[in-house]
Motif scaffolding. Sequence first.
Motif, PDB file in Angstrom:
ATOM      1  N   LEU A  29       0.876  -1.170   0.000  1.00  0.00           N
ATOM      2  CA  LEU A  29       0.000   0.000   0.000  1.00  0.00           C
ATOM      3  C   LEU A  29       0.913   1.219   0.000  1.00  0.00           C
ATOM      4  CD1 LEU A  29      -2.837   1.272   0.200  1.00  0.00           C
ATOM      5  CD2 LEU A  29      -2.563   1.217   2.695  1.00  0.00           C
ATOM      6  N   ILE A  30       1.021   1.908  -1.130  1.00  0.00           N
ATOM      7  CA  ILE A  30       1.996   2.991  -1.260  1.00  0.00           C
ATOM      8  C   ILE A  30       1.391   4.384  -1.118  1.00  0.00           C
ATOM      9  CG2 ILE A  30       3.538   1.602  -2.708  1.00  0.00           C
ATOM     10  CD1 ILE A  30       2.470   3.253  -5.137  1.00  0.00           C
ATOM     11  N   HIS A  31       0.041   4.471  -1.128  1.00  0.00           N
ATOM     12  CA  HIS A  31      -0.548   5.812  -1.117  1.00  0.00           C
ATOM     13  C   HIS A  31      -2.039   5.718  -0.804  1.00  0.00           C
ATOM     14  CE1 HIS A  31      -0.936  10.006  -1.977  1.00  0.00           C
ATOM     15  NE2 HIS A  31      -1.585   9.854  -3.125  1.00  0.00           N
ATOM     16  N   SER A  32      -2.590   6.782  -0.264  1.00  0.00           N
ATOM     17  CA  SER A  32      -4.033   6.917  -0.061  1.00  0.00           C
ATOM     18  C   SER A  32      -4.371   8.398  -0.117  1.00  0.00           C
ATOM     19  CB  SER A  32      -4.460   6.326   1.281  1.00  0.00           C
ATOM     20  OG  SER A  32      -3.896   7.059   2.359  1.00  0.00           O
ATOM     21  N   SER A  33      -5.618   8.709  -0.364  1.00  0.00           N
ATOM     22  CA  SER A  33      -6.031  10.107  -0.450  1.00  0.00           C
ATOM     23  C   SER A  33      -7.429  10.277   0.120  1.00  0.00           C
ATOM     24  CB  SER A  33      -5.999  10.570  -1.921  1.00  0.00           C
ATOM     25  OG  SER A  33      -6.343  11.927  -2.046  1.00  0.00           O
ATOM     26  N   ASN A  34      -7.626  11.395   0.839  1.00  0.00           N
ATOM     27  CA  ASN A  34      -8.937  11.786   1.383  1.00  0.00           C
ATOM     28  C   ASN A  34      -9.478  10.816   2.435  1.00  0.00           C
ATOM     29  OD1 ASN A  34      -9.171  14.140  -0.339  1.00  0.00           O
ATOM     30  ND2 ASN A  34      -9.612  12.726  -2.025  1.00  0.00           N
ATOM     31  N   LEU A  79       9.826   4.772  -9.584  1.00  0.00           N
ATOM     32  CA  LEU A  79       9.938   4.804  -8.133  1.00  0.00           C
ATOM     33  C   LEU A  79       8.602   5.147  -7.493  1.00  0.00           C
ATOM     34  CD1 LEU A  79      13.373   6.676  -7.823  1.00  0.00           C
ATOM     35  CD2 LEU A  79      12.938   4.203  -7.746  1.00  0.00           C
ATOM     36  N   VAL A  80       8.466   4.800  -6.211  1.00  0.00           N
ATOM     37  CA  VAL A  80       7.199   4.998  -5.498  1.00  0.00           C
ATOM     38  C   VAL A  80       6.723   6.449  -5.515  1.00  0.00           C
ATOM     39  CG1 VAL A  80       6.106   4.906  -3.213  1.00  0.00           C
ATOM     40  CG2 VAL A  80       7.411   2.940  -4.058  1.00  0.00           C
ATOM     41  N   PRO A  81       7.568   7.446  -5.246  1.00  0.00           N
ATOM     42  CA  PRO A  81       7.079   8.837  -5.267  1.00  0.00           C
ATOM     43  C   PRO A  81       6.461   9.227  -6.607  1.00  0.00           C
ATOM     44  CG  PRO A  81       9.230   8.736  -4.212  1.00  0.00           C
ATOM     45  CD  PRO A  81       8.988   7.379  -4.814  1.00  0.00           C
ATOM     46  N   GLN A  82       7.043   8.723  -7.704  1.00  0.00           N
ATOM     47  CA  GLN A  82       6.487   9.035  -9.018  1.00  0.00           C
ATOM     48  C   GLN A  82       5.160   8.303  -9.232  1.00  0.00           C
ATOM     49  OE1 GLN A  82       9.046   8.217 -12.374  1.00  0.00           O
ATOM     50  NE2 GLN A  82       8.101   9.803 -13.624  1.00  0.00           N
ATOM     51  N   TYR A 101      -9.347   7.205  -1.986  1.00  0.00           N
ATOM     52  CA  TYR A 101      -8.876   6.077  -2.787  1.00  0.00           C
ATOM     53  C   TYR A 101      -7.583   5.526  -2.210  1.00  0.00           C
ATOM     54  CZ  TYR A 101      -6.188   9.828  -5.185  1.00  0.00           C
ATOM     55  OH  TYR A 101      -5.383  10.908  -5.489  1.00  0.00           O
ATOM     56  N   LEU A 102      -7.378   4.239  -2.476  1.00  0.00           N
ATOM     57  CA  LEU A 102      -6.203   3.493  -2.001  1.00  0.00           C
ATOM     58  C   LEU A 102      -5.365   3.090  -3.208  1.00  0.00           C
ATOM     59  CD1 LEU A 102      -8.235   1.147   0.361  1.00  0.00           C
ATOM     60  CD2 LEU A 102      -6.743   3.004   1.150  1.00  0.00           C
ATOM     61  N   VAL A 103      -4.052   3.203  -3.082  1.00  0.00           N
ATOM     62  CA  VAL A 103      -3.158   2.862  -4.191  1.00  0.00           C
ATOM     63  C   VAL A 103      -2.204   1.751  -3.745  1.00  0.00           C
ATOM     64  CG1 VAL A 103      -1.479   3.708  -5.870  1.00  0.00           C
ATOM     65  CG2 VAL A 103      -3.265   5.252  -5.010  1.00  0.00           C
ATOM     66  N   TYR A 104      -2.271   0.607  -4.452  1.00  0.00           N
ATOM     67  CA  TYR A 104      -1.424  -0.551  -4.152  1.00  0.00           C
ATOM     68  C   TYR A 104      -0.449  -0.771  -5.300  1.00  0.00           C
ATOM     69  CZ  TYR A 104      -5.074  -1.825  -0.725  1.00  0.00           C
ATOM     70  OH  TYR A 104      -5.976  -1.837   0.324  1.00  0.00           O
ATOM     71  N   GLN A 105       0.821  -0.965  -4.969  1.00  0.00           N
ATOM     72  CA  GLN A 105       1.804  -1.349  -5.979  1.00  0.00           C
ATOM     73  C   GLN A 105       1.954  -2.869  -5.963  1.00  0.00           C
ATOM     74  OE1 GLN A 105       5.869  -0.220  -5.141  1.00  0.00           O
ATOM     75  NE2 GLN A 105       6.474  -0.282  -7.299  1.00  0.00           N
ATOM     76  N   HIS A 106       1.785  -3.508  -7.133  1.00  0.00           N
ATOM     77  CA  HIS A 106       1.872  -4.965  -7.228  1.00  0.00           C
ATOM     78  C   HIS A 106       3.203  -5.386  -7.855  1.00  0.00           C
ATOM     79  CE1 HIS A 106      -2.579  -6.269  -6.751  1.00  0.00           C
ATOM     80  NE2 HIS A 106      -2.378  -5.105  -6.145  1.00  0.00           N
TER      81      HIS A 106
END
Length: 424
Positions: A29-34, A79-82, A101-106
């Motif tokens: 799980l690399i990111h989420s928003s709101n 990279l993750v930040p990008q 929203y949830l952002v997952y890197q696979h």
Amino acid sequence: MVAVIKTAAGVTNAIHYNENKLKQGTALLIHSSNFAKTTEHLGFTDKLRTLEKLMALNERTKLNGVHISLNFDPSEKILVPQLQKIADSYMQQIGFGNQPYLVYQHHDAGHPHIHIVTTNIQWDGTRIKMQNIGRNQSEKARLQIERDFGLVKAQSKQKQAEMIKPVNVQKVQYGKSDTRRAITSVLDAVLPVYKYASLPELNAVLKLYNIKADRGAEHSRLFDNRGLLYRVLTNKGEYAGIPIKASQIYNKPTLDYLEHRFVENQQSKQGHQVRVKNAIDLYFKTNRTHSMDDLMQTLQKGGIHIILRQNESGMIYGITYVDHHTKCVFNGSDLGKAYSAKQVQERCDPFAHLHSEDAPQLKHANEKINPNATAIQGEIKEQAVAISLKEITNALLTIEQELGLAAELKSEEARRKKKKLRHS
């Protein structure tokens, strides 16, 4: 970059799917928003409840879960930040910037990709319209993001298809790995990607991996309760081990889920029949001799699997085509009468209708090719020709006898007339 947008009734399955990848160590799980909490402090309940609270504001909208994957070229090392910035930019451009929203890197495929889980129900209870969002907003966002972040462009349909290939899963071999985990790996690769519009069509794909989705016998308790089991098959197509309930698999591939996919897929696979029909027609035009085994081998080289449906005696009663390029599954009847099981058999063997009782010779056509198959079919044809010649000979003799009898009767009648004239 290639974007794939899927809608569903709720977000539970999508979150379970991605959270299961976290447990397996193949996703982050690399990111989420709101959300009310920061990404690192979000628990499973926080993720699910926030989205469900929004969905409860609009009970009329049934397809309120949104699952998006953004797929990048295998050559790219992002990279993750990008990836976080790409996800935010994409969601903003398609109108989901204010949604949680949830952002997952696979890390389970040959190309970099991320999954985004959200809902189309907004804070005021209205819904974001999803009709044509992939063709309009998403396509514009893709082109803009490719320019902004210097990504490899995915203009052609062929390039897009290559970038979203499923993980290269292997056939399930009973006893060699955990059954549930092996089945789950295959379902993760097949269910979201292939376009099947019925259970038999889905099973045509799953059979390639030694798996079957089973509703049970009609009027059985399993069937009447709309249950679904996933079974491991041996290489001979026989059941092996204990079946796994659909409800016990992490991404919950139940009958309700599949039936929703059937409706979506029926529309999305339209227009892709031509490739399969052309491949079959080309085979019959460019080969002097034809056989079912050879047809299957030839089409398989072009990425099309033929799955034969046979009864216990080996008689072929149905045919299904699995096109791995377009990810579409078609019954023979979907393509037209000339591509049905009966017609394809007769195109391979014009004498098929004379020796249908010999169909068991093709019983193992889906397994290793029998080196004696051609010889066996040749013998059958010779027998069929011999039978046909015998029938023709008998018919000609009968006609000859009838003609001879007719000539005799005609001569007798002539003699009577001649005799009658002399007496008069």
